[in-house]
Design a protein around this motif. Sequence first.
Motif, PDB file in Angstrom:
ATOM      1  N   ARG A 180       0.670  -1.415   0.020  1.00  0.00           N
ATOM      2  CA  ARG A 180       0.115   0.005  -0.182  1.00  0.00           C
ATOM      3  C   ARG A 180       0.887   1.218  -0.028  1.00  0.00           C
ATOM      4  NH1 ARG A 180      -5.039   2.140   1.121  1.00  0.00           N
ATOM      5  NH2 ARG A 180      -6.006   0.214   1.510  1.00  0.00           N
ATOM      6  N   ALA A 181       0.695   2.167  -0.901  1.00  0.00           N
ATOM      7  CA  ALA A 181       1.363   3.299  -1.077  1.00  0.00           C
ATOM      8  C   ALA A 181       0.523   4.532  -0.608  1.00  0.00           C
ATOM      9  CB  ALA A 181       1.888   3.712  -2.215  1.00  0.00           C
ATOM     10  N   MET A 182       1.120   5.584   0.240  1.00  0.00           N
ATOM     11  CA  MET A 182       0.513   6.419   1.020  1.00  0.00           C
ATOM     12  C   MET A 182       1.200   7.807   0.346  1.00  0.00           C
ATOM     13  SD  MET A 182      -0.832   5.389   4.897  1.00  0.00           S
ATOM     14  CE  MET A 182      -1.623   7.026   4.915  1.00  0.00           C
ATOM     15  N   MET A 183       0.927   8.264  -0.900  1.00  0.00           N
ATOM     16  CA  MET A 183       1.821   9.183  -1.550  1.00  0.00           C
ATOM     17  C   MET A 183       1.112  10.579  -1.328  1.00  0.00           C
ATOM     18  SD  MET A 183       4.433   7.154  -2.271  1.00  0.00           S
ATOM     19  CE  MET A 183       5.310   8.214  -3.453  1.00  0.00           C
ATOM     20  N   THR A 184      -0.158  10.624  -0.941  1.00  0.00           N
ATOM     21  CA  THR A 184      -0.700  11.903  -0.748  1.00  0.00           C
ATOM     22  C   THR A 184      -1.119  12.029   0.762  1.00  0.00           C
ATOM     23  OG1 THR A 184      -2.990  10.836  -1.142  1.00  0.00           O
ATOM     24  CG2 THR A 184      -1.806  12.002  -3.135  1.00  0.00           C
ATOM     25  N   ARG A 185      -1.378  13.248   0.995  1.00  0.00           N
ATOM     26  CA  ARG A 185      -1.596  13.502   2.315  1.00  0.00           C
ATOM     27  C   ARG A 185      -2.505  12.910   3.132  1.00  0.00           C
ATOM     28  NH1 ARG A 185      -0.056  18.810   4.190  1.00  0.00           N
ATOM     29  NH2 ARG A 185      -0.868  19.363   6.414  1.00  0.00           N
ATOM     30  N   HIS A 186      -3.860  12.495   2.604  1.00  0.00           N
ATOM     31  CA  HIS A 186      -4.723  11.731   3.239  1.00  0.00           C
ATOM     32  C   HIS A 186      -5.474  10.716   2.309  1.00  0.00           C
ATOM     33  CE1 HIS A 186      -4.613  13.959   6.835  1.00  0.00           C
ATOM     34  NE2 HIS A 186      -4.870  15.246   6.264  1.00  0.00           N
ATOM     35  N   MET A 187      -5.913   9.378   2.828  1.00  0.00           N
ATOM     36  CA  MET A 187      -6.955   8.724   2.031  1.00  0.00           C
ATOM     37  C   MET A 187      -8.263   9.509   1.920  1.00  0.00           C
ATOM     38  SD  MET A 187      -6.377   5.241   4.176  1.00  0.00           S
ATOM     39  CE  MET A 187      -4.979   4.483   4.838  1.00  0.00           C
ATOM     40  N   SER A 188      -8.938   8.968   1.281  1.00  0.00           N
ATOM     41  CA  SER A 188     -10.357   9.641   1.028  1.00  0.00           C
ATOM     42  C   SER A 188     -11.153   9.186   2.338  1.00  0.00           C
ATOM     43  CB  SER A 188     -11.253   9.141  -0.060  1.00  0.00           C
ATOM     44  OG  SER A 188     -11.595   7.728   0.051  1.00  0.00           O
ATOM     45  N   GLN A 189     -12.212  10.028   3.014  1.00  0.00           N
ATOM     46  CA  GLN A 189     -12.669   9.577   4.322  1.00  0.00           C
ATOM     47  C   GLN A 189     -13.584   8.331   3.976  1.00  0.00           C
ATOM     48  OE1 GLN A 189     -14.535  12.732   6.625  1.00  0.00           O
ATOM     49  NE2 GLN A 189     -14.414  14.007   4.547  1.00  0.00           N
ATOM     50  N   ALA A 190     -14.001   8.008   2.810  1.00  0.00           N
ATOM     51  CA  ALA A 190     -14.810   6.737   2.749  1.00  0.00           C
ATOM     52  C   ALA A 190     -13.455   5.662   2.778  1.00  0.00           C
ATOM     53  CB  ALA A 190     -15.324   6.648   1.160  1.00  0.00           C
ATOM     54  N   GLU A 191     -12.508   5.742   2.232  1.00  0.00           N
ATOM     55  CA  GLU A 191     -11.542   4.695   2.477  1.00  0.00           C
ATOM     56  C   GLU A 191     -10.966   4.364   3.808  1.00  0.00           C
ATOM     57  OE1 GLU A 191      -7.330   3.168   0.449  1.00  0.00           O
ATOM     58  OE2 GLU A 191      -7.970   5.310  -0.018  1.00  0.00           O
ATOM     59  N   GLU A 192     -10.819   5.739   4.766  1.00  0.00           N
ATOM     60  CA  GLU A 192     -10.424   5.482   5.949  1.00  0.00           C
ATOM     61  C   GLU A 192     -11.567   4.721   6.723  1.00  0.00           C
ATOM     62  OE1 GLU A 192      -8.188  10.046   6.476  1.00  0.00           O
ATOM     63  OE2 GLU A 192     -10.335   9.802   6.792  1.00  0.00           O
ATOM     64  N   ALA A 193     -12.870   5.128   6.478  1.00  0.00           N
ATOM     65  CA  ALA A 193     -13.880   4.431   7.199  1.00  0.00           C
ATOM     66  C   ALA A 193     -14.009   2.778   6.778  1.00  0.00           C
ATOM     67  CB  ALA A 193     -15.270   4.926   6.788  1.00  0.00           C
ATOM     68  N   GLY A 225     -19.558   7.094  11.022  1.00  0.00           N
ATOM     69  CA  GLY A 225     -20.917   7.895  10.803  1.00  0.00           C
ATOM     70  C   GLY A 225     -21.008   7.821   9.158  1.00  0.00           C
ATOM     71  N   VAL A 226     -22.154   8.463   8.872  1.00  0.00           N
ATOM     72  CA  VAL A 226     -22.480   8.667   7.513  1.00  0.00           C
ATOM     73  C   VAL A 226     -23.139  10.106   7.119  1.00  0.00           C
ATOM     74  CG1 VAL A 226     -24.077   7.914   5.573  1.00  0.00           C
ATOM     75  CG2 VAL A 226     -22.994   6.416   7.228  1.00  0.00           C
ATOM     76  N   SER A 227     -22.493  10.780   6.337  1.00  0.00           N
ATOM     77  CA  SER A 227     -22.935  12.280   6.020  1.00  0.00           C
ATOM     78  C   SER A 227     -23.105  12.279   4.334  1.00  0.00           C
ATOM     79  CB  SER A 227     -21.780  13.287   6.334  1.00  0.00           C
ATOM     80  OG  SER A 227     -22.321  14.458   5.887  1.00  0.00           O
ATOM     81  N   ALA A 228     -24.357  12.690   3.987  1.00  0.00           N
ATOM     82  CA  ALA A 228     -24.701  12.674   2.766  1.00  0.00           C
ATOM     83  C   ALA A 228     -24.430  11.496   1.858  1.00  0.00           C
ATOM     84  CB  ALA A 228     -23.739  13.864   1.916  1.00  0.00           C
ATOM     85  N   GLY A 229     -24.684  10.445   2.675  1.00  0.00           N
ATOM     86  CA  GLY A 229     -24.513   9.110   1.946  1.00  0.00           C
ATOM     87  C   GLY A 229     -23.244   8.326   1.772  1.00  0.00           C
ATOM     88  N   SER A 230     -22.119   9.206   2.454  1.00  0.00           N
ATOM     89  CA  SER A 230     -20.812   8.792   2.462  1.00  0.00           C
ATOM     90  C   SER A 230     -20.306   8.634   4.012  1.00  0.00           C
ATOM     91  CB  SER A 230     -19.921   9.781   1.717  1.00  0.00           C
ATOM     92  OG  SER A 230     -20.225   9.857   0.312  1.00  0.00           O
ATOM     93  N   PRO A 231     -19.658   7.264   4.016  1.00  0.00           N
ATOM     94  CA  PRO A 231     -19.121   7.128   5.555  1.00  0.00           C
ATOM     95  C   PRO A 231     -17.881   7.642   5.821  1.00  0.00           C
ATOM     96  CG  PRO A 231     -18.545   5.403   3.845  1.00  0.00           C
ATOM     97  CD  PRO A 231     -19.490   6.288   3.084  1.00  0.00           C
ATOM     98  N   ARG A 232     -17.589   8.291   7.125  1.00  0.00           N
ATOM     99  CA  ARG A 232     -16.600   9.011   7.474  1.00  0.00           C
ATOM    100  C   ARG A 232     -16.328   8.499   8.842  1.00  0.00           C
ATOM    101  NH1 ARG A 232     -19.220  14.968   7.988  1.00  0.00           N
ATOM    102  NH2 ARG A 232     -20.583  14.593   9.632  1.00  0.00           N
TER     103      ARG A 232
END
Length: 364
Positions: A180-193, A225-232
Amino acid sequence: MLISKVVIHDFKGFDLLEIPNLTKINLFGGKNNVGKSSILEAIFLALDRLNPHLFLRQLEWRTLGPIEMGESIWTPFFRNNSGSGNNTIKIELELSSKQLLAVSFAKGITSQVINTNQGKLKSSTSQPPSFGSTKIGANALSIKASLDAKNIQDSIFRVNGAQIGFEHKHLETIGIIYARAMMTRHMSQAEEADLFSKLDADDRTAPVIEAIRGIDERIESISIGVSAGSPRLQATLRGIKGKIPLALLGDGSRRIAGMVMAILERPKSIILIDEIETGIHHSKMSTMWTAIARAAEVSESQVLATTHSRECIEAASHAMRTQSSSELFSYHRVQRKPDLGKLSIVRYSGEEVAMASEGEVEIR
């Protein structure tokens, strides 16, 4: 399965670069534009070789765009990137056995134009993305891999109009290492969840919560949690009613949570992290490294990261000594030789980093 040595041939700015004596936790430093991130990208290219988006996802990391489909999606990865001549990238990863990935490309007709900044590219999916239709060209790249001199992959990677994919002449599943490569500042919130959910299903979230508390001691628990249908991810804080999205607590908490989850996700993996100190205050660097070392020990995974920070280097050495794991850490300074601009690696053990710090010797 750890990587003990890397040899990179003709990848980006490297004609030949050897990186021996890798340990469980590795940190790469050096001046700007010496190739620290490119080392991680080369390793990941070798391990990501079955992904149809192996080039597109790396171009997306660099926020290159617009780019042209065809040979142009892999041309920037070759040292001789003019598109002329015979070009072969070779990346050798020495494990308990040998693994050799050799990549070459045959010139073809370039055809499509995409924009990695504006497009909805989903690099993690197996379906090829769709692009506007113009001329259709047949462009091919040969991808081969061997393990202990045994052929395990002989594939043709093709770009044909809007379609990208593989034709496997020979493919074996041995020698597949998850990375797994973390080449950017953050994952998406959905990926974190999603990662947190996977760890929670196996009751493995305790190290994640402990790591976040090292950044913010007010945190009592983490949930989805879920906001606007997306997990976070959301946090419960001592003395504060309700739950707060982790992304609103600041870069440090979210960054360290992402790194620890990535390490814990799948045992015996290779984790590549660019600019690992990003978002972490210097006073919390030892906390970060302690959490990373513990996660790597639990998952039996290997970490390779880059930094520009002296505090980060010293904190890594201090944390490993505190954990009695100094022999598992090494720092590798990438430097350019005066002659012809060639690169070399100067390796420091954890104890040597400590001595350099005490003697105020510059090792960045």
